[in-house]
Design a protein around this motif. Structure first.
Motif, short mmCIF file in Angstrom:
data_model
loop_
_atom_site.label_atom_id
_atom_site.label_comp_id
_atom_site.label_asym_id
_atom_site.label_seq_id
_atom_site.Cartn_x
_atom_site.Cartn_y
_atom_site.Cartn_z
N VAL A 291 -11.36 39.07 35.59
CA VAL A 291 -10.97 37.72 35.18
C VAL A 291 -10.99 37.59 33.66
CG1 VAL A 291 -11.83 35.35 35.10
CG2 VAL A 291 -11.50 36.46 37.29
N LEU A 292 -12.03 38.11 33.02
CA LEU A 292 -12.12 38.03 31.56
C LEU A 292 -10.94 38.75 30.90
CD1 LEU A 292 -15.95 38.64 31.04
CD2 LEU A 292 -14.71 36.48 30.86
N ARG A 293 -10.54 39.86 31.50
CA ARG A 293 -9.40 40.59 30.96
C ARG A 293 -8.11 39.78 31.09
NH1 ARG A 293 -8.19 46.95 31.40
NH2 ARG A 293 -6.16 46.95 30.38
N SER A 294 -7.92 39.14 32.24
CA SER A 294 -6.73 38.32 32.45
C SER A 294 -6.68 37.16 31.46
CB SER A 294 -6.70 37.78 33.88
OG SER A 294 -6.53 38.82 34.81
N LEU A 295 -7.82 36.52 31.25
CA LEU A 295 -7.87 35.39 30.31
C LEU A 295 -7.49 35.84 28.90
CD1 LEU A 295 -11.18 33.73 31.55
CD2 LEU A 295 -8.89 32.73 31.70
N ALA A 296 -7.94 37.03 28.52
CA ALA A 296 -7.64 37.53 27.18
C ALA A 296 -6.20 37.99 27.05
CB ALA A 296 -8.59 38.69 26.86
N GLU A 297 -5.72 38.75 28.03
CA GLU A 297 -4.41 39.38 27.89
C GLU A 297 -3.25 38.43 28.18
OE1 GLU A 297 -4.58 42.82 30.39
OE2 GLU A 297 -5.49 44.04 28.83
N ILE A 298 -3.44 37.54 29.13
CA ILE A 298 -2.34 36.64 29.51
C ILE A 298 -2.35 35.36 28.69
CG2 ILE A 298 -1.29 35.33 31.40
CD1 ILE A 298 -2.51 37.37 33.33
N TYR A 299 -3.54 34.77 28.52
CA TYR A 299 -3.63 33.46 27.89
C TYR A 299 -4.16 33.49 26.46
CZ TYR A 299 -2.88 31.77 32.63
OH TYR A 299 -2.35 31.53 33.88
N ASP A 300 -4.46 34.68 25.94
CA ASP A 300 -5.01 34.79 24.58
C ASP A 300 -6.25 33.90 24.41
OD1 ASP A 300 -3.18 36.65 23.63
OD2 ASP A 300 -1.74 35.11 23.06
N SER A 301 -7.06 33.83 25.44
CA SER A 301 -8.27 33.00 25.38
C SER A 301 -9.26 33.61 24.39
CB SER A 301 -8.91 32.93 26.77
OG SER A 301 -10.17 32.32 26.71
N PRO A 302 -9.75 32.83 23.42
CA PRO A 302 -10.69 33.37 22.43
C PRO A 302 -12.08 33.64 23.01
CG PRO A 302 -10.40 31.03 22.09
CD PRO A 302 -9.41 31.42 23.15
N TYR A 303 -12.43 32.87 24.02
CA TYR A 303 -13.73 33.06 24.67
C TYR A 303 -13.70 32.43 26.06
CZ TYR A 303 -14.41 28.27 22.96
OH TYR A 303 -14.26 26.94 22.69
N CYS A 304 -14.74 32.70 26.83
CA CYS A 304 -14.83 32.15 28.19
C CYS A 304 -16.20 31.51 28.37
CB CYS A 304 -14.63 33.26 29.22
SG CYS A 304 -14.67 32.67 30.94
N THR A 305 -16.22 30.36 29.01
CA THR A 305 -17.47 29.62 29.22
C THR A 305 -17.79 29.51 30.71
OG1 THR A 305 -16.32 27.49 29.34
CG2 THR A 305 -17.03 28.24 27.16
N LEU A 306 -19.02 29.12 30.99
CA LEU A 306 -19.43 28.84 32.37
C LEU A 306 -20.75 28.07 32.33
CD1 LEU A 306 -21.99 30.94 32.98
CD2 LEU A 306 -20.15 32.56 33.32
N HIS A 307 -21.10 27.49 33.46
CA HIS A 307 -22.39 26.83 33.62
C HIS A 307 -23.17 27.58 34.71
CE1 HIS A 307 -20.10 23.51 31.75
NE2 HIS A 307 -21.28 23.10 31.31
N VAL A 308 -24.44 27.81 34.46
CA VAL A 308 -25.28 28.51 35.44
C VAL A 308 -26.61 27.77 35.56
CG1 VAL A 308 -26.22 30.08 33.70
CG2 VAL A 308 -26.27 30.73 36.11
N ARG A 309 -27.14 27.73 36.77
CA ARG A 309 -28.43 27.08 36.98
C ARG A 309 -29.53 27.79 36.19
NH1 ARG A 309 -29.14 23.66 41.43
NH2 ARG A 309 -27.22 23.26 42.60
N LYS A 310 -30.44 27.01 35.63
CA LYS A 310 -31.55 27.60 34.88
C LYS A 310 -32.43 28.47 35.77
CE LYS A 310 -33.77 25.40 31.70
NZ LYS A 310 -34.59 24.40 30.97
N SER A 311 -32.47 28.16 37.07
CA SER A 311 -33.34 28.89 37.99
C SER A 311 -32.68 30.14 38.57
CB SER A 311 -33.76 27.98 39.14
OG SER A 311 -32.61 27.56 39.89
N ASN A 312 -31.39 30.35 38.32
CA ASN A 312 -30.66 31.47 38.93
C ASN A 312 -30.82 32.73 38.07
OD1 ASN A 312 -28.89 33.21 40.24
ND2 ASN A 312 -27.34 31.63 40.57
N GLU A 313 -31.91 33.45 38.29
CA GLU A 313 -32.22 34.61 37.46
C GLU A 313 -31.20 35.74 37.64
OE1 GLU A 313 -34.42 34.71 35.16
OE2 GLU A 313 -35.24 32.73 35.61
N ALA A 314 -30.75 35.96 38.87
CA ALA A 314 -29.79 37.04 39.12
C ALA A 314 -28.48 36.79 38.38
CB ALA A 314 -29.54 37.18 40.62
#
Length: 207
Positions: free
Chosen positions: A99-122
């Motif tokens: 997915v990160l590759r697609s975002l970079a190569e197709i959409y020229d995305s400078p970076y990718c973000t997400l939200h993750v639970r503070k308790s989700n160690e894995a």
């Protein structure tokens, strides 16, 4: 080992089922369909060999506007899930990198973000240690149950990827043409608006 590929419209039902079995954050079918139709190239799934059974997926999109944030358009991972029976096999890593590759190569995305639970160690280990995400800020009570989230970012420069296949180049060109057409349409609308104002001003002067 499962095969990772771009999702199709037919996969949406199984993707939703995978989400319902694994995550507390669930979405309606309407959400999945809209998400897929807007950015179909950035949804990936893991399929068991010799079958059409999906055992994992990643949904992402291009974030055009972010409320209360001065950020450029960029990639955003909405949801990641792998069935418990197929974890510890590197599927989430493979899906995320694709997915990160697609975002970079197709959409020229400078970076990718997400939200993750503070308790989700894995998940935090995957994002930070394996994929290179860094915590940008802590979002208080982000999830429905009141748990805080880490808002994380990772660069997605096209130069990170050594090879661009012809199919990716074609998709990138389609995206460029789409954005160019949208800009031209916006200019025409602005021009019509200015033209209308000028015409009205001229009429007032004649009177």
């Amino acid at each position: 080992m499962a095969d990772c590929r771009q999702s199709t419209l037919v996969d949406i039902v199984q993707i939703q089922n995978c989400n319902l079995h694994n995550l507390p954050e669930n979405y309606s079918m309407r959400f999945y369909l809209f998400h897929y139709l807007v950015n179909p190239e950035t949804t990936r799934c893991a399929v068991l060999p010799g079958t059409n059974k999906i055992c994992g997926y990643v949904m992402s999109k291009i974030e055009e506007q972010v409320q209360n944030k001065k950020e450029d358009p960029h990639g955003n991972v909405t949801s990641v899930s792998v069935l418990r029976t197929h974890r510890k096999m590197g599927l989430a890593t493979t899906l995320m990198k694709s997915v990160l590759r697609s975002l970079a190569e197709i959409y020229d995305s400078p970076y990718c973000t997400l939200h993750v639970r503070k308790s989700n160690e894995a998940a935090k280990h995957l994002y930070h240690c394996t994929l290179g995400y860094e915590v940008d800020e802590v979002v208080r009570s982000y999830f429905a149950d009141g748990e805080d989230a880490y808002y994380m970012k990772v660069p997605t420069k096209r130069e990170q990827f050594k090879h661009v296949c012809p199919e990716i180049e074609q998709l990138r060109e389609v995206f460029r043409q789409k954005k160019a057409a949208e800009k031209e349409l916006e200019k025409e609308k602005q021009g019509d608006g200015k033209g209308g104002l000028l015409s009205a001003a001229k009429r007032r002067k004649k009177k």
